[in-house]
Design a protein around this motif. Structure first.
Motif, PDB file in Angstrom:
ATOM      1  N   ARG A 157       0.837  -1.198   0.000  1.00 35.66           N
ATOM      2  CA  ARG A 157       0.000   0.000   0.000  1.00 35.66           C
ATOM      3  C   ARG A 157       0.873   1.250   0.000  1.00 35.66           C
ATOM      4  N   LYS A 158       0.465   2.215  -0.787  1.00 39.53           N
ATOM      5  CA  LYS A 158       1.260   3.434  -0.927  1.00 39.53           C
ATOM      6  C   LYS A 158       1.377   4.194   0.392  1.00 39.53           C
ATOM      7  N   ASN A 159       0.305   4.208   1.173  1.00 35.43           N
ATOM      8  CA  ASN A 159       0.380   4.938   2.447  1.00 35.43           C
ATOM      9  C   ASN A 159       1.309   4.263   3.448  1.00 35.43           C
ATOM     10  N   ASP A 160       1.357   2.924   3.419  1.00 37.61           N
ATOM     11  CA  ASP A 160       2.296   2.217   4.292  1.00 37.61           C
ATOM     12  C   ASP A 160       3.739   2.483   3.882  1.00 37.61           C
ATOM     13  N   LEU A 161       3.986   2.460   2.575  1.00 35.69           N
ATOM     14  CA  LEU A 161       5.335   2.744   2.091  1.00 35.69           C
ATOM     15  C   LEU A 161       5.745   4.173   2.409  1.00 35.69           C
ATOM     16  N   GLN A 162       4.803   5.109   2.256  1.00 36.29           N
ATOM     17  CA  GLN A 162       5.116   6.500   2.549  1.00 36.29           C
ATOM     18  C   GLN A 162       5.346   6.718   4.040  1.00 36.29           C
ATOM     19  N   MET A 163       4.631   5.987   4.882  1.00 38.31           N
ATOM     20  CA  MET A 163       4.809   6.121   6.325  1.00 38.31           C
ATOM     21  C   MET A 163       6.224   5.732   6.741  1.00 38.31           C
ATOM     22  N   PHE A 164       6.704   4.596   6.254  1.00 37.24           N
ATOM     23  CA  PHE A 164       8.058   4.168   6.616  1.00 37.24           C
ATOM     24  C   PHE A 164       9.117   5.037   5.942  1.00 37.24           C
TER      25      PHE A 164
END
Length: 260
Positions: A157-164
């Motif tokens: 998921r893009k939001n998970d990748l962006q969070m990390f």
């Protein structure tokens, strides 16, 4: 076991530990005794590539085998599949049926099926050229990591990748190859867990409805001593068989992945 045998095992274990921990020191030690250790060396070729001896390659292979279970859990579809199957078994209320060994086998076979395009691409672009001697080890690892990153990024998921990425202090990445593995792997695992629980929730709902209907019916009939779980189990199995539940579950799990 006598003292001589114990001393022999201790000496061999010490030598093996020294070779594994520090091949350069081990080579110096062997040379000081006039033995030489030509099988463990690292050399640079004329074009600047680093060549590793067969012993070091075998050592790297054995090390990779030890971390293989972690790679299967963290870089493939195994995590999502085994969680969904476990939730499905709990929702049906069948206790230990199918047993854990069967669920793990199903998850492994489905993982192999889902990962086969990625593994085939790694084999053709990295492994075969390296085994044929046309590609150095460093470049082969880079090519394999690019293919693996493509699969991981497309299924994260893009939001998970962006969070990390934000926690790592990085901005938006231009392409998949620029995403570092320390950022991509936890993002992929987090995304897998989230997706697995969402699928498990959808699978749990129809069985929960059957449990509620059976419990309400038994209570209205005054059969409070009869276990609702025991009565609802045949209806759950009947529903699951009529809708071809295994095919639907397996097909839906496979369809949730994208190879590229």
């Amino acid at each position: 076991m006598n003292i001589r045998s114990r001393l022999f095992i201790y000496i061999n274990a010490s030598i093996l530990g020294l070779i594994i921990s520090s091949p350069i020191q081990a080579e110096s030690l062997f040379e000081s005794f006039g033995l030489g250790l030509p099988a463990i060396n690292v050399s640079d070729s004329a074009d600047g590539d680093t060549t590793y001896s067969l012993s070091l390659q075998i050592l790297a292979l054995m090390t990779s085998i030890t971390v293989l279970p972690s790679l299967i859990l963290g870089m493939t579809s195994f995590t999502r599949i085994i969680i969904v199957l476990s939730i499905l078994r709990q929702a049906m209320g069948t206790q230990q049926t199918p047993p854990n060994q069967v669920l793990v086998a199903i998850a492994l076979f489905l993982t192999l099926f889902i990962m086969s395009p990625t593994l085939s691409k790694i084999n053709s672009t990295a492994l075969n050229p390296y085994l044929e001697g046309t590609m150095p080890a460093e470049r082969a690892l880079d090519e394999a990591s690019i293919v693996a990153k493509d699969f991981l990024v497309y299924n994260t998921r893009k939001n998970d990748l962006q969070m990390f990425a934000d926690m790592n202090g990085d901005s938006t990445y231009e392409n998949n190859s620029e995403v570092p593995l320390p950022v991509l792997l936890p993002a992929f695992i987090t995304s897998e867990l989230k997706t697995a629980f969402q699928i498990g929730f959808l699978l749990f709902l129809p069985f929960l409805v059957i449990d509620m209907v059976i419990a309400s019916t038994l209570m209205s009939l005054g059969m409070m001593m009869l276990s609702p779980m025991l009565v609802s189990l045949p209806f759950k199995l009947l529903l699951f068989v009529l809708v071809d539940g295994w095919a639907m579950t397996v097909g839906s799990l496979v369809a949730t992945y994208s190879a590229s």
